[in-house]
Scaffold this motif. Structure first.
Motif, PDB file in Angstrom:
ATOM      1  N   SER A  31     -17.166  -2.866  12.414  1.00  0.00           N
ATOM      2  CA  SER A  31     -17.230  -2.518  11.002  1.00  0.00           C
ATOM      3  C   SER A  31     -16.934  -1.030  10.876  1.00  0.00           C
ATOM      4  CB  SER A  31     -18.589  -2.864  10.385  1.00  0.00           C
ATOM      5  OG  SER A  31     -19.610  -2.116  11.004  1.00  0.00           O
ATOM      6  N   SER A  32     -16.485  -0.653   9.695  1.00  0.00           N
ATOM      7  CA  SER A  32     -16.173   0.751   9.475  1.00  0.00           C
ATOM      8  C   SER A  32     -16.368   1.120   8.015  1.00  0.00           C
ATOM      9  CB  SER A  32     -14.722   1.053   9.883  1.00  0.00           C
ATOM     10  OG  SER A  32     -13.818   0.370   9.034  1.00  0.00           O
ATOM     11  N   HIS A  33     -16.710   2.371   7.814  1.00  0.00           N
ATOM     12  CA  HIS A  33     -16.643   2.993   6.495  1.00  0.00           C
ATOM     13  C   HIS A  33     -15.348   3.783   6.532  1.00  0.00           C
ATOM     14  CE1 HIS A  33     -17.540   6.705   3.978  1.00  0.00           C
ATOM     15  NE2 HIS A  33     -17.331   5.719   3.126  1.00  0.00           N
ATOM     16  N   TRP A  34     -14.537   3.674   5.479  1.00  0.00           N
ATOM     17  CA  TRP A  34     -13.271   4.390   5.465  1.00  0.00           C
ATOM     18  C   TRP A  34     -13.089   5.144   4.157  1.00  0.00           C
ATOM     19  CZ3 TRP A  34     -10.909   2.188   1.348  1.00  0.00           C
ATOM     20  CH2 TRP A  34     -11.074   0.817   1.124  1.00  0.00           C
ATOM     21  N   VAL A  35     -12.235   6.168   4.213  1.00  0.00           N
ATOM     22  CA  VAL A  35     -11.888   6.969   3.036  1.00  0.00           C
ATOM     23  C   VAL A  35     -10.365   7.026   2.965  1.00  0.00           C
ATOM     24  CG1 VAL A  35     -12.055   9.224   1.911  1.00  0.00           C
ATOM     25  CG2 VAL A  35     -13.981   8.365   3.276  1.00  0.00           C
ATOM     26  N   ILE A  36      -9.845   6.720   1.786  1.00  0.00           N
ATOM     27  CA  ILE A  36      -8.406   6.782   1.526  1.00  0.00           C
ATOM     28  C   ILE A  36      -8.143   7.899   0.536  1.00  0.00           C
ATOM     29  CG2 ILE A  36      -6.463   5.597   0.421  1.00  0.00           C
ATOM     30  CD1 ILE A  36      -7.632   2.974   1.601  1.00  0.00           C
ATOM     31  N   ARG A  37      -7.138   8.706   0.848  1.00  0.00           N
ATOM     32  CA  ARG A  37      -6.687   9.764  -0.061  1.00  0.00           C
ATOM     33  C   ARG A  37      -5.189   9.596  -0.249  1.00  0.00           C
ATOM     34  NH1 ARG A  37     -10.374  11.973   3.418  1.00  0.00           N
ATOM     35  NH2 ARG A  37     -12.216  12.862   2.446  1.00  0.00           N
ATOM     36  N   ALA A  38      -4.729   9.768  -1.496  1.00  0.00           N
ATOM     37  CA  ALA A  38      -3.299   9.601  -1.765  1.00  0.00           C
ATOM     38  C   ALA A  38      -2.978  10.067  -3.176  1.00  0.00           C
ATOM     39  CB  ALA A  38      -2.901   8.136  -1.613  1.00  0.00           C
ATOM     40  N   HIS A  39      -1.698  10.061  -3.477  1.00  0.00           N
ATOM     41  CA  HIS A  39      -1.202  10.212  -4.840  1.00  0.00           C
ATOM     42  C   HIS A  39      -0.552   8.885  -5.209  1.00  0.00           C
ATOM     43  CE1 HIS A  39      -1.712  14.432  -3.831  1.00  0.00           C
ATOM     44  NE2 HIS A  39      -1.797  14.629  -5.130  1.00  0.00           N
ATOM     45  N   TRP A  40      -0.813   8.427  -6.406  1.00  0.00           N
ATOM     46  CA  TRP A  40      -0.349   7.117  -6.852  1.00  0.00           C
ATOM     47  C   TRP A  40       1.111   7.169  -7.253  1.00  0.00           C
ATOM     48  CZ3 TRP A  40      -3.126   2.887  -6.119  1.00  0.00           C
ATOM     49  CH2 TRP A  40      -2.700   1.698  -6.707  1.00  0.00           C
ATOM     50  N   ASN A  41       1.794   6.059  -7.077  1.00  0.00           N
ATOM     51  CA  ASN A  41       3.182   5.910  -7.489  1.00  0.00           C
ATOM     52  C   ASN A  41       3.293   4.651  -8.343  1.00  0.00           C
ATOM     53  OD1 ASN A  41       6.028   6.295  -7.531  1.00  0.00           O
ATOM     54  ND2 ASN A  41       6.216   4.696  -5.976  1.00  0.00           N
ATOM     55  N   VAL A  65       0.850  -1.203   0.000  1.00  0.00           N
ATOM     56  CA  VAL A  65       0.000   0.000   0.000  1.00  0.00           C
ATOM     57  C   VAL A  65       0.876   1.240   0.000  1.00  0.00           C
ATOM     58  CG1 VAL A  65      -1.603   1.361   1.413  1.00  0.00           C
ATOM     59  CG2 VAL A  65      -2.027  -1.080   1.061  1.00  0.00           C
ATOM     60  N   PHE A  66       1.878   1.286   0.874  1.00  0.00           N
ATOM     61  CA  PHE A  66       2.717   2.481   1.011  1.00  0.00           C
ATOM     62  C   PHE A  66       3.626   2.685  -0.199  1.00  0.00           C
ATOM     63  CE2 PHE A  66       2.279   1.537   5.779  1.00  0.00           C
ATOM     64  CZ  PHE A  66       1.065   2.214   5.827  1.00  0.00           C
ATOM     65  N   GLU A  67       3.975   1.601  -0.883  1.00  0.00           N
ATOM     66  CA  GLU A  67       4.786   1.723  -2.095  1.00  0.00           C
ATOM     67  C   GLU A  67       3.985   2.371  -3.226  1.00  0.00           C
ATOM     68  OE1 GLU A  67       6.504  -1.432  -5.252  1.00  0.00           O
ATOM     69  OE2 GLU A  67       7.229  -1.700  -3.190  1.00  0.00           O
ATOM     70  N   THR A  68       2.720   1.983  -3.360  1.00  0.00           N
ATOM     71  CA  THR A  68       1.892   2.534  -4.440  1.00  0.00           C
ATOM     72  C   THR A  68       1.244   3.857  -4.067  1.00  0.00           C
ATOM     73  OG1 THR A  68      -0.008   1.196  -3.739  1.00  0.00           O
ATOM     74  CG2 THR A  68       1.381   0.304  -5.498  1.00  0.00           C
ATOM     75  N   MET A  69       1.117   4.127  -2.771  1.00  0.00           N
ATOM     76  CA  MET A  69       0.510   5.380  -2.308  1.00  0.00           C
ATOM     77  C   MET A  69       1.357   5.965  -1.175  1.00  0.00           C
ATOM     78  SD  MET A  69      -3.550   4.342  -2.434  1.00  0.00           S
ATOM     79  CE  MET A  69      -3.358   2.685  -1.747  1.00  0.00           C
ATOM     80  N   PRO A  70       2.489   6.588  -1.498  1.00  0.00           N
ATOM     81  CA  PRO A  70       3.418   7.046  -0.463  1.00  0.00           C
ATOM     82  C   PRO A  70       2.863   8.092   0.497  1.00  0.00           C
ATOM     83  CG  PRO A  70       4.335   7.376  -2.678  1.00  0.00           C
ATOM     84  CD  PRO A  70       2.986   6.790  -2.839  1.00  0.00           C
ATOM     85  N   ASP A  71       1.872   8.865   0.077  1.00  0.00           N
ATOM     86  CA  ASP A  71       1.279   9.865   0.983  1.00  0.00           C
ATOM     87  C   ASP A  71      -0.111   9.426   1.463  1.00  0.00           C
ATOM     88  OD1 ASP A  71       0.007  10.176  -1.463  1.00  0.00           O
ATOM     89  OD2 ASP A  71      -0.020  12.357  -1.374  1.00  0.00           O
ATOM     90  N   PHE A  72      -0.287   8.138   1.540  1.00  0.00           N
ATOM     91  CA  PHE A  72      -1.522   7.484   1.965  1.00  0.00           C
ATOM     92  C   PHE A  72      -2.063   8.082   3.257  1.00  0.00           C
ATOM     93  CE2 PHE A  72      -3.658   4.171   4.392  1.00  0.00           C
ATOM     94  CZ  PHE A  72      -4.400   3.482   3.452  1.00  0.00           C
ATOM     95  N   SER A  73      -3.351   8.416   3.268  1.00  0.00           N
ATOM     96  CA  SER A  73      -4.024   8.806   4.510  1.00  0.00           C
ATOM     97  C   SER A  73      -5.381   8.116   4.556  1.00  0.00           C
ATOM     98  CB  SER A  73      -4.172  10.319   4.628  1.00  0.00           C
ATOM     99  OG  SER A  73      -5.154  10.788   3.745  1.00  0.00           O
ATOM    100  N   LEU A  74      -5.797   7.807   5.756  1.00  0.00           N
ATOM    101  CA  LEU A  74      -7.011   7.029   5.980  1.00  0.00           C
ATOM    102  C   LEU A  74      -7.819   7.682   7.084  1.00  0.00           C
ATOM    103  CD1 LEU A  74      -8.601   4.210   5.803  1.00  0.00           C
ATOM    104  CD2 LEU A  74      -7.115   3.534   7.685  1.00  0.00           C
TER     105      LEU A  74
END
Length: 147
Positions: free
Chosen positions: A77-87, A55-64
């Protein structure tokens, strides 16, 4: 010790700070981590570490974030949102630097205050739309006349 909502705070922090050690410690040693959209299953602490590193390799600025959380002593259970820039490549197309946001749902089973089983479900089509990339296996499908 029984799992409570604090586990979501710790998950959110560990994922967003890319702290693989802290993330791994939230799971039982014999845990199972499944990603249904990708069709992958990881087992044990090494499996969680492997998944997180990918995950961190493909999305280095990953936030959840977890905008919705439900927890009982045994399940969550959870609803989650991921924001990132792809690598790197996505479906064979270089999308490095492309901003992406997607969301999903997870189901958890707890044991001794830790996650024993994690199942992630998310919308792969949302990723395709976000990247503007149609996978070759979908592009190759025959078109229905008049559609």
């Amino acid at each position: 010790m029984r799992a409570r909502e604090w586990i979501f705070d710790r998950l959110e922090l560990a994922w967003s700070t890319k702290d693989v050690g802290a993330l791994t410690e939230l799971f039982t040693e014999d845990c199972v981590y499944e990603d249904l959209a990708l069709g992958v299953r990881h087992e044990g602490h090494e499996g969680v570490r492997e998944f997180a590193r990918g995950v961190f390799e493909t999305m280095p600025d990953f936030s959840l974030t977890f905008p919705v959380r439900v927890v009982t002593p045994e399940r969550g259970s959870s609803h989650w949102v991921i924001r990132a820039h792809w690598n790197g490549l996505f479906e064979g197309v270089d999308r490095t630097g492309h901003a992406i946001e997607f969301n999903g749902l997870s189901s958890y089973r707890f044991s001794d205050g830790k996650i024993a089983h994690n199942i992630d479900c998310w919308n792969y089509v949302q990723m395709i739309d976000g990247f503007g990339v149609v996978p070759a296996r979908l592009a190759a499908l025959p078109h229905v006349p008049g559609s």
